[in-house]
Scaffold this motif. Structure first.
Motif, mmCIF file in Angstrom:
data_model
loop_
_atom_site.group_PDB
_atom_site.id
_atom_site.type_symbol
_atom_site.label_atom_id
_atom_site.label_comp_id
_atom_site.label_asym_id
_atom_site.label_seq_id
_atom_site.Cartn_x
_atom_site.Cartn_y
_atom_site.Cartn_z
ATOM 1 N N GLY A 111 -4.957 5.995 5.186
ATOM 2 C CA GLY A 111 -6.077 5.073 5.314
ATOM 3 C C GLY A 111 -5.734 3.627 5.020
ATOM 4 N N SER A 112 -4.484 3.343 4.685
ATOM 5 C CA SER A 112 -4.090 1.967 4.394
ATOM 6 C C SER A 112 -4.255 1.081 5.627
ATOM 7 C CB SER A 112 -2.625 1.929 3.951
ATOM 8 O OG SER A 112 -2.126 0.612 3.983
ATOM 9 N N THR A 113 -4.686 -0.145 5.385
ATOM 10 C CA THR A 113 -4.836 -1.116 6.478
ATOM 11 C C THR A 113 -3.908 -2.312 6.313
ATOM 12 O OG1 THR A 113 -6.650 -2.231 5.304
ATOM 13 C CG2 THR A 113 -7.249 -0.476 6.859
ATOM 14 N N ARG A 114 -3.149 -2.357 5.224
ATOM 15 C CA ARG A 114 -2.235 -3.476 4.989
ATOM 16 C C ARG A 114 -0.810 -3.080 5.352
ATOM 17 N NH1 ARG A 114 -2.860 -5.811 -0.940
ATOM 18 N NH2 ARG A 114 -2.651 -3.579 -1.425
ATOM 19 N N SER A 115 -0.196 -3.872 6.183
ATOM 20 C CA SER A 115 1.174 -3.608 6.612
ATOM 21 C C SER A 115 2.169 -4.150 5.597
ATOM 22 C CB SER A 115 1.425 -4.266 7.962
ATOM 23 O OG SER A 115 2.785 -4.156 8.337
ATOM 24 N N ASP A 155 0.816 -1.210 0.000
ATOM 25 C CA ASP A 155 0.000 0.000 0.000
ATOM 26 C C ASP A 155 0.851 1.262 0.000
ATOM 27 O OD1 ASP A 155 -2.217 -1.576 -0.006
ATOM 28 O OD2 ASP A 155 -2.845 -1.153 2.046
ATOM 29 N N ARG A 209 3.049 4.462 3.539
ATOM 30 C CA ARG A 209 1.801 3.966 2.962
ATOM 31 C C ARG A 209 0.869 5.140 2.662
ATOM 32 N NH1 ARG A 209 -0.440 -0.319 7.135
ATOM 33 N NH2 ARG A 209 0.286 1.328 8.559
ATOM 34 N N ASN A 261 5.998 1.155 6.520
ATOM 35 C CA ASN A 261 4.619 1.547 6.818
ATOM 36 C C ASN A 261 4.440 3.057 6.889
ATOM 37 O OD1 ASN A 261 3.627 -1.049 6.873
ATOM 38 N ND2 ASN A 261 3.615 -1.230 9.107
#
Length: 254
Positions: free
Chosen positions: A223-227, A178, A220, A217
């Motif tokens: 609002g990204s939720t994927r690490s 992300d 990113r 991270n």
């Protein structure tokens, strides 16, 4: 597990035949305890791999301690005494320059250099090969160096495989799915596994897994939720092929 000349061997058997640093002993123990089978024609061939793995991590430390900076391809730079910087950001060895001198200069005069992380990994590998094979053989094998991402001389023989076990000296990759589109250079980080849970990435430094992930991270998109995460793959030189060069006569490089 380790197999030499089609026979499985134990740690005490190998330790009695080889002169090992503590770093190399740790790798040997890990390989012996692995579920995968690592096969060698002789103890000398295994010893070459262990020594080169240590040379890779030492080269990574040297690059980390140099003043070489991280730079995208657009802003790549190098010492013009040894390298020509092409428009695509590649560094091409100048005619008449000894490859060993050009590689060593990166570690000595690092402030004159800027390149991205994949190029950094290849530079580390070239330095380790030089230490493992010697300057004369290195100069004979790698006369037309071209540093650009994962472009490398065919004699380096890199192999990337999907795997769940890896050892110090392996090149690994942290993926950042992300990544913010405004910072595409942080879509991932190529790293050298240094052992003891530490990783070296050019431009990031030497950090534990959590530190590498936290760094990525931070780039990113909102609002990204994927690490970011470590891929289950490792890139290694073909140690068997490189070992073969140790038995070859090499004419003096001019």
């Amino acid at each position: 597990m380790i197999r030499i000349n089609n026979r499985y061997v134990t740690f005490p058997q190998l330790e009695s035949q080889m002169t090992l640093s503590e770093f190399q002993r740790d790798i040997l123990r890990q390989m012996i305890n692995s579920q995968a089978v690592y096969s060698y024609s002789s103890a000398k061939e295994l010893d070459f791999e262990l020594q080169m793995r240590e040379n890779i991590t030492e080269a990574a430390k040297l690059l980390n301690n140099s003043d070489a900076s991280f730079a995208t391809f657009r802003y790549s730079r190098a010492n013009p005494r040894y390298w020509f910087t092409e428009r695509n950001g590649a560094l091409r060895l100048l005619p008449g320059v000894r490859p060993s001198d050009a590689i060593n200069d990166i570690f000595v005069n690092g402030s004159e250099y800027g390149f991205e992380c994949a190029t950094g990994m290849v530079i580390v590998l070239y330095k380790a090969v030089m230490q493992s094979l010697g300057v004369e053989r290195f100069n004979h094998l790698f006369q037309n160096l071209y540093l650009w991402a994962w472009q490398y001389d065919k004699d380096l023989h890199l192999i990337t495989t999907r795997r769940y076990d890896y050892f110090p000296g392996d090149i690994l990759y942290f993926d950042n799915p992300d990544v913010d589109p405004s910072t595409p250079q942080w879509q991932g980080e190529n790293v050298v596994y240094m052992g003891n849970g530490l990783y070296f990435g050019h431009g990031v430094g030497i950090k534990p897994k959590e530190g590498m992930i936290a760094e990525l991270n931070s780039f990113r998109y909102p609002g990204s939720t994927r690490s970011a995460f470590l891929l289950d793959q490792a890139t290694r030189p073909d140690y068997k092929r490189l070992y073969e060069y140790t038995t070859m006569y090499t004419p003096q490089y001019m």
